[in-house]
Design a protein around this motif. Structure first.
Motif, mmCIF file in Angstrom:
data_model
loop_
_atom_site.group_PDB
_atom_site.id
_atom_site.type_symbol
_atom_site.label_atom_id
_atom_site.label_comp_id
_atom_site.label_asym_id
_atom_site.label_seq_id
_atom_site.Cartn_x
_atom_site.Cartn_y
_atom_site.Cartn_z
ATOM 1 N N MET A 166 39.936 27.183 39.772
ATOM 2 C CA MET A 166 39.331 28.443 39.320
ATOM 3 C C MET A 166 40.159 29.630 39.792
ATOM 4 S SD MET A 166 36.563 27.230 37.812
ATOM 5 C CE MET A 166 35.337 28.546 37.686
ATOM 6 N N ARG A 167 40.126 30.678 38.993
ATOM 7 C CA ARG A 167 40.831 31.931 39.272
ATOM 8 C C ARG A 167 39.798 32.954 39.734
ATOM 9 N NH1 ARG A 167 42.264 36.753 36.321
ATOM 10 N NH2 ARG A 167 44.517 37.178 36.312
ATOM 11 N N SER A 168 40.001 33.535 40.905
ATOM 12 C CA SER A 168 39.063 34.526 41.425
ATOM 13 C C SER A 168 39.791 35.833 41.701
ATOM 14 C CB SER A 168 38.404 34.027 42.712
ATOM 15 O OG SER A 168 37.456 34.965 43.193
ATOM 16 N N GLU A 231 36.989 24.725 42.447
ATOM 17 C CA GLU A 231 35.688 25.362 42.237
ATOM 18 C C GLU A 231 34.786 25.237 43.460
ATOM 19 O OE1 GLU A 231 32.309 25.478 38.707
ATOM 20 O OE2 GLU A 231 33.648 23.745 38.873
ATOM 21 N N LEU A 234 35.103 27.985 45.963
ATOM 22 C CA LEU A 234 34.817 29.355 45.535
ATOM 23 C C LEU A 234 33.344 29.554 45.169
ATOM 24 C CD1 LEU A 234 38.002 30.003 43.353
ATOM 25 C CD2 LEU A 234 37.484 30.985 45.604
ATOM 26 N N ALA A 239 34.453 33.652 39.467
ATOM 27 C CA ALA A 239 35.681 32.910 39.201
ATOM 28 C C ALA A 239 35.636 32.351 37.787
ATOM 29 C CB ALA A 239 35.859 31.769 40.204
#
Length: 271
Positions: A166-168, A231, A234, A239
């Motif tokens: 995931m990108r946060s 994931e 986070l 995200a």
């Protein structure tokens, strides 16, 4: 001293070659060499004359290889005494990447007595590549780690679970804020680096390498920097998926006791 080391020594004595022994045991040449050096250190004697190529057994090495046959035969007899209902007997060492412990160990410890009543386990944490090498050389009996490619010869990987990467990016983050990169030399770090290469915005930012997920989370919560992580790491933070995942796998050496019960062991470790 591990009986698998004695079995490797016996194979070298039969074939007269480290290389051929490695091929027959589905091991790498370096793993065989490391096993023999560890055995020599444990016994406190020189088993091979390495001044010649290929290395030759010394008189001590021949004596130990002969005696090893008795030890291995005794082990087979002891295993036969346990019967079909005790498929796994003995003490085993299981390695885990740090993030896997809290997720997998509690259920494993709860289920293990019923599944393997005659087996005991000890645990250690480490980086994926070190754990995989330790399984290959026999320092560990099995390990839970991040898979980053095809396993080495003689090693089997069974997938336990998959986590989306995931990108946060905290809201309102400044363009010059850093990308918080989890240690790129690790298994998960290499997967993150591959995902980062697909993201022009994040890859253009200065990078701050950190080796602890909790530190990265603290920075994100303070609005400092952006990251890519599994994931599970986070949870509670905004995200979005990056289209990649990481597989946590059970790594075992082919034909080892834990590989023979690998599907059952993976079931105990799986979510």
């Amino acid at each position: 001293m591990q009986n698998r080391d004695l079995a490797t020594l016996r194979m070298i004595a039969r074939t007269g070659s480290f290389r051929e022994a490695a091929e027959r045991l589905n091991m790498t040449l370096s793993a065989v060499s490391m096993q023999m050096k560890a055995l020599e250190a444990t016994l406190g004697g020189t088993l091979f004359d390495r001044s010649v190529r290929p290395p030759r057994l010394t008189a001590l090495g021949r004596a130990v290889a002969g005696a090893a046959g008795q030890v291995l035969a005794a082990e087979r007899n002891l295993r036969a005494l346990t019967g079909p209902d005790a498929s796994l007997t003995g003490r085993f060492r299981l390695g885990l990447v740090a993030s896997a412990g809290p997720r997998l160990l509690p259920d494993f410890l709860r289920r293990r007595p019923a599944a393997f009543p005659h087996a005991t386990f000890s645990f250690q944490t480490g980086l994926s590549e070190i754990l995989d090498q330790s399984v290959e050389t026999g320092t560990l009996d099995a390990a839970v780690l991040t898979a980053t490619g095809v396993p080495a010869g003689g090693i089997r990987h069974r997938v336990l679970l998959r986590d989306r990467l995931m990108r946060s990016v905290p809201p309102g983050m400044e363009p010059e804020a850093p990308f918080l990169q989890f240690a790129p030399s690790t298994g998960i770090g290499r997967l993150i680096a591959a995902a980062l290469a697909d993201d022009p915005d994040l890859s253009a930012r200065p990078r701050l390498v950190l080796d602890h997920v909790d530190t990265i989370r603290a920075c994100l919560e303070a609005g400092i920097g952006a990251t890519i992580l599994p994931e599970v790491d986070l949870r509670g933070l905004a995200a979005t998926p990056v289209g990649r995942d990481r597989a946590l796998v059970l790594s075992t050496r082919l034909d080892s006791p834990l590989d023979e019960v690998g599907d059952q062991l993976a079931g105990l470790l799986g979510p």
